[in-house]
Design a protein around this motif. Structure first.
Motif, PDB file in Angstrom:
ATOM      1  N   ASP A 178       0.837  -1.204   0.000  1.00  0.00           N
ATOM      2  CA  ASP A 178       0.000   0.000   0.000  1.00  0.00           C
ATOM      3  C   ASP A 178       0.876   1.260   0.000  1.00  0.00           C
ATOM      4  O   ASP A 178       0.633   2.187  -0.780  1.00  0.00           O
ATOM      5  CB  ASP A 178      -0.925  -0.023   1.220  1.00  0.00           C
ATOM      6  N   ASP A 179       1.886   1.276   0.847  1.00  0.00           N
ATOM      7  CA  ASP A 179       2.801   2.426   0.904  1.00  0.00           C
ATOM      8  C   ASP A 179       3.511   2.638  -0.435  1.00  0.00           C
ATOM      9  O   ASP A 179       3.665   3.778  -0.890  1.00  0.00           O
ATOM     10  CB  ASP A 179       3.853   2.234   2.009  1.00  0.00           C
ATOM     11  N   GLN A 180       3.933   1.546  -1.065  1.00  0.00           N
ATOM     12  CA  GLN A 180       4.621   1.662  -2.356  1.00  0.00           C
ATOM     13  C   GLN A 180       3.691   2.214  -3.439  1.00  0.00           C
ATOM     14  O   GLN A 180       4.108   3.003  -4.285  1.00  0.00           O
ATOM     15  CB  GLN A 180       5.195   0.306  -2.786  1.00  0.00           C
ATOM     16  N   GLN A 181       2.433   1.820  -3.392  1.00  0.00           N
ATOM     17  CA  GLN A 181       1.464   2.361  -4.360  1.00  0.00           C
ATOM     18  C   GLN A 181       1.288   3.865  -4.162  1.00  0.00           C
ATOM     19  O   GLN A 181       1.265   4.627  -5.131  1.00  0.00           O
ATOM     20  CB  GLN A 181       0.110   1.657  -4.233  1.00  0.00           C
ATOM     21  N   VAL A 182       1.181   4.291  -2.928  1.00  0.00           N
ATOM     22  CA  VAL A 182       1.022   5.724  -2.640  1.00  0.00           C
ATOM     23  C   VAL A 182       2.244   6.488  -3.120  1.00  0.00           C
ATOM     24  O   VAL A 182       2.110   7.541  -3.769  1.00  0.00           O
ATOM     25  CB  VAL A 182       0.767   5.966  -1.132  1.00  0.00           C
ATOM     26  N   LEU A 183       3.435   5.978  -2.845  1.00  0.00           N
ATOM     27  CA  LEU A 183       4.659   6.633  -3.313  1.00  0.00           C
ATOM     28  C   LEU A 183       4.702   6.707  -4.841  1.00  0.00           C
ATOM     29  O   LEU A 183       5.100   7.719  -5.416  1.00  0.00           O
ATOM     30  CB  LEU A 183       5.896   5.906  -2.781  1.00  0.00           C
ATOM     31  N   HIS A 184       4.288   5.648  -5.488  1.00  0.00           N
ATOM     32  CA  HIS A 184       4.253   5.645  -6.952  1.00  0.00           C
ATOM     33  C   HIS A 184       3.301   6.720  -7.474  1.00  0.00           C
ATOM     34  O   HIS A 184       3.634   7.460  -8.400  1.00  0.00           O
ATOM     35  CB  HIS A 184       3.841   4.273  -7.482  1.00  0.00           C
ATOM     36  N   TRP A 185       2.105   6.794  -6.891  1.00  0.00           N
ATOM     37  CA  TRP A 185       1.125   7.796  -7.338  1.00  0.00           C
ATOM     38  C   TRP A 185       1.664   9.209  -7.138  1.00  0.00           C
ATOM     39  O   TRP A 185       1.495  10.067  -7.995  1.00  0.00           O
ATOM     40  CB  TRP A 185      -0.192   7.632  -6.597  1.00  0.00           C
ATOM     41  N   GLN A 186       2.300   9.437  -5.995  1.00  0.00           N
ATOM     42  CA  GLN A 186       2.852  10.769  -5.728  1.00  0.00           C
ATOM     43  C   GLN A 186       3.939  11.119  -6.746  1.00  0.00           C
ATOM     44  O   GLN A 186       3.962  12.212  -7.293  1.00  0.00           O
ATOM     45  CB  GLN A 186       3.419  10.841  -4.306  1.00  0.00           C
ATOM     46  N   HIS A 187       4.846  10.179  -6.992  1.00  0.00           N
ATOM     47  CA  HIS A 187       5.927  10.416  -7.944  1.00  0.00           C
ATOM     48  C   HIS A 187       5.363  10.609  -9.354  1.00  0.00           C
ATOM     49  O   HIS A 187       5.767  11.514 -10.075  1.00  0.00           O
ATOM     50  CB  HIS A 187       6.922   9.254  -7.924  1.00  0.00           C
ATOM     51  N   THR A 224       2.399  11.634 -10.271  1.00  0.00           N
ATOM     52  CA  THR A 224       1.672  12.902 -10.371  1.00  0.00           C
ATOM     53  C   THR A 224       2.649  14.063 -10.540  1.00  0.00           C
ATOM     54  O   THR A 224       2.452  14.922 -11.406  1.00  0.00           O
ATOM     55  CB  THR A 224       0.792  13.121  -9.119  1.00  0.00           C
ATOM     56  N   ARG A 225       3.704  14.076  -9.722  1.00  0.00           N
ATOM     57  CA  ARG A 225       4.699  15.153  -9.836  1.00  0.00           C
ATOM     58  C   ARG A 225       5.400  15.112 -11.190  1.00  0.00           C
ATOM     59  O   ARG A 225       5.588  16.139 -11.835  1.00  0.00           O
ATOM     60  CB  ARG A 225       5.718  15.052  -8.702  1.00  0.00           C
ATOM     61  N   LYS A 226       5.814  13.928 -11.619  1.00  0.00           N
ATOM     62  CA  LYS A 226       6.513  13.788 -12.892  1.00  0.00           C
ATOM     63  C   LYS A 226       5.604  14.207 -14.049  1.00  0.00           C
ATOM     64  O   LYS A 226       6.039  14.914 -14.962  1.00  0.00           O
ATOM     65  CB  LYS A 226       6.971  12.339 -13.088  1.00  0.00           C
ATOM     66  N   ARG A 227       4.355  13.802 -14.006  1.00  0.00           N
ATOM     67  CA  ARG A 227       3.407  14.167 -15.062  1.00  0.00           C
ATOM     68  C   ARG A 227       3.211  15.681 -15.106  1.00  0.00           C
ATOM     69  O   ARG A 227       3.146  16.275 -16.181  1.00  0.00           O
ATOM     70  CB  ARG A 227       2.081  13.446 -14.842  1.00  0.00           C
ATOM     71  N   MET A 228       3.109  16.311 -13.940  1.00  0.00           N
ATOM     72  CA  MET A 228       2.931  17.756 -13.877  1.00  0.00           C
ATOM     73  C   MET A 228       4.144  18.461 -14.495  1.00  0.00           C
ATOM     74  O   MET A 228       3.991  19.407 -15.267  1.00  0.00           O
ATOM     75  CB  MET A 228       2.715  18.226 -12.431  1.00  0.00           C
ATOM     76  N   GLN A 286       3.991  18.108 -18.269  1.00  0.00           N
ATOM     77  CA  GLN A 286       2.962  18.982 -18.838  1.00  0.00           C
ATOM     78  C   GLN A 286       3.426  20.436 -18.849  1.00  0.00           C
ATOM     79  O   GLN A 286       3.197  21.165 -19.809  1.00  0.00           O
ATOM     80  CB  GLN A 286       1.649  18.843 -18.060  1.00  0.00           C
ATOM     81  N   GLN A 287       4.096  20.859 -17.778  1.00  0.00           N
ATOM     82  CA  GLN A 287       4.614  22.227 -17.722  1.00  0.00           C
ATOM     83  C   GLN A 287       5.694  22.433 -18.782  1.00  0.00           C
ATOM     84  O   GLN A 287       5.729  23.467 -19.448  1.00  0.00           O
ATOM     85  CB  GLN A 287       5.165  22.536 -16.330  1.00  0.00           C
ATOM     86  N   ALA A 288       6.565  21.470 -18.968  1.00  0.00           N
ATOM     87  CA  ALA A 288       7.619  21.571 -19.975  1.00  0.00           C
ATOM     88  C   ALA A 288       7.017  21.633 -21.378  1.00  0.00           C
ATOM     89  O   ALA A 288       7.454  22.429 -22.212  1.00  0.00           O
ATOM     90  CB  ALA A 288       8.585  20.393 -19.855  1.00  0.00           C
ATOM     91  N   ALA A 289       5.998  20.833 -21.635  1.00  0.00           N
ATOM     92  CA  ALA A 289       5.344  20.839 -22.946  1.00  0.00           C
ATOM     93  C   ALA A 289       4.654  22.176 -23.195  1.00  0.00           C
ATOM     94  O   ALA A 289       4.719  22.727 -24.298  1.00  0.00           O
ATOM     95  CB  ALA A 289       4.349  19.690 -23.043  1.00  0.00           C
ATOM     96  N   ALA A 290       3.999  22.713 -22.167  1.00  0.00           N
ATOM     97  CA  ALA A 290       3.328  24.009 -22.307  1.00  0.00           C
ATOM     98  C   ALA A 290       4.346  25.112 -22.545  1.00  0.00           C
ATOM     99  O   ALA A 290       4.148  25.994 -23.396  1.00  0.00           O
ATOM    100  CB  ALA A 290       2.495  24.313 -21.060  1.00  0.00           C
ATOM    101  N   SER A 291       5.455  25.065 -21.843  1.00  0.00           N
ATOM    102  CA  SER A 291       6.517  26.062 -22.000  1.00  0.00           C
ATOM    103  C   SER A 291       7.112  25.987 -23.408  1.00  0.00           C
ATOM    104  O   SER A 291       7.330  27.016 -24.054  1.00  0.00           O
ATOM    105  CB  SER A 291       7.601  25.824 -20.949  1.00  0.00           C
ATOM    106  N   LEU A 292       7.349  24.792 -23.893  1.00  0.00           N
ATOM    107  CA  LEU A 292       7.884  24.608 -25.235  1.00  0.00           C
ATOM    108  C   LEU A 292       6.890  25.120 -26.276  1.00  0.00           C
ATOM    109  O   LEU A 292       7.280  25.767 -27.243  1.00  0.00           O
ATOM    110  CB  LEU A 292       8.207  23.133 -25.480  1.00  0.00           C
ATOM    111  N   GLY A 293       5.617  24.837 -26.048  1.00  0.00           N
ATOM    112  CA  GLY A 293       4.575  25.325 -26.958  1.00  0.00           C
ATOM    113  C   GLY A 293       4.542  26.840 -27.013  1.00  0.00           C
ATOM    114  O   GLY A 293       4.386  27.436 -28.089  1.00  0.00           O
ATOM    115  N   GLN A 294       4.697  27.492 -25.870  1.00  0.00           N
ATOM    116  CA  GLN A 294       4.713  28.959 -25.823  1.00  0.00           C
ATOM    117  C   GLN A 294       5.940  29.506 -26.545  1.00  0.00           C
ATOM    118  O   GLN A 294       5.855  30.491 -27.277  1.00  0.00           O
ATOM    119  CB  GLN A 294       4.698  29.459 -24.380  1.00  0.00           C
ATOM    120  N   GLN A 295       7.084  28.872 -26.348  1.00  0.00           N
ATOM    121  CA  GLN A 295       8.310  29.311 -27.020  1.00  0.00           C
ATOM    122  C   GLN A 295       8.167  29.192 -28.537  1.00  0.00           C
ATOM    123  O   GLN A 295       8.568  30.092 -29.279  1.00  0.00           O
ATOM    124  CB  GLN A 295       9.516  28.487 -26.555  1.00  0.00           C
TER     125      GLN A 295
END
Length: 151
Positions: free
Chosen positions: A112-121, A123-127, A130-139
């Protein structure tokens, strides 16, 4: 509607037994719904601990049913899953050593703890992605066309 394991198991077995000949469309739909709900329940380590403590993983018929559920890994079925980690659990449940360890509450707490850690990681990695893709799109949108007239 969360059915108990006994009800879901009984329902699935009775549908499978009655469908030895031809399965009606209604029976196929019900079997799909029951199996979808059950296979997704297997993503929950606490539920796996519940099953282990009640001896389900010692029942050869139940173990055979877990093997049957591997069909959910096929893309035409997996696309309906809300909790894809259940596929990993169904795979692990094919191993007797894993099934035996699930009786131990500390083991399921670790999973259970490993699943929670995976979800947290994840989510952060996906964010960040997405921010890098948006920044590249703006550039790209802000840069004037680099190519001059064709000569």
């Amino acid at each position: 509607m969360r059915a108990t394991v006994g009800h879901m198991w009984t329902c699935a077995v009775s549908i499978m037994a009655s469908s030895r000949g031809k399965e009606s469309a209604e029976q196929a739909k019900l079997r799909f719904q029951v199996e979808l709900e059950f296979v997704q329940c297997l993503a929950n380590p606490n539920y796996l601990n519940f099953l282990a403590q009640r001896g389900y993983f010692k029942d050869q018929t139940f173990i055979n049913y877990l093997k049957y559920l591997l069909y959910w890994k096929q893309p035409e079925y997996a696309k309906y899953l809300k909790y894809p980690q259940c596929l990993h659990m169904v795979e692990l449940l094919q191993y007797e050593a894993f099934r035996k360890e699930l009786v131990n509450s500390q083991c399921t707490k670790f999973i259970d703890d490993q699943q929670v850690l995976h979800w947290q990681h994840y989510t952060r990695k996906r964010m960040r992605l997405q921010q890098a893709a948006a920044s590249l799109g703006q550039q790209m949108a802000q840069q004037p066309d680099q190519q001059g007239p064709a000569s």
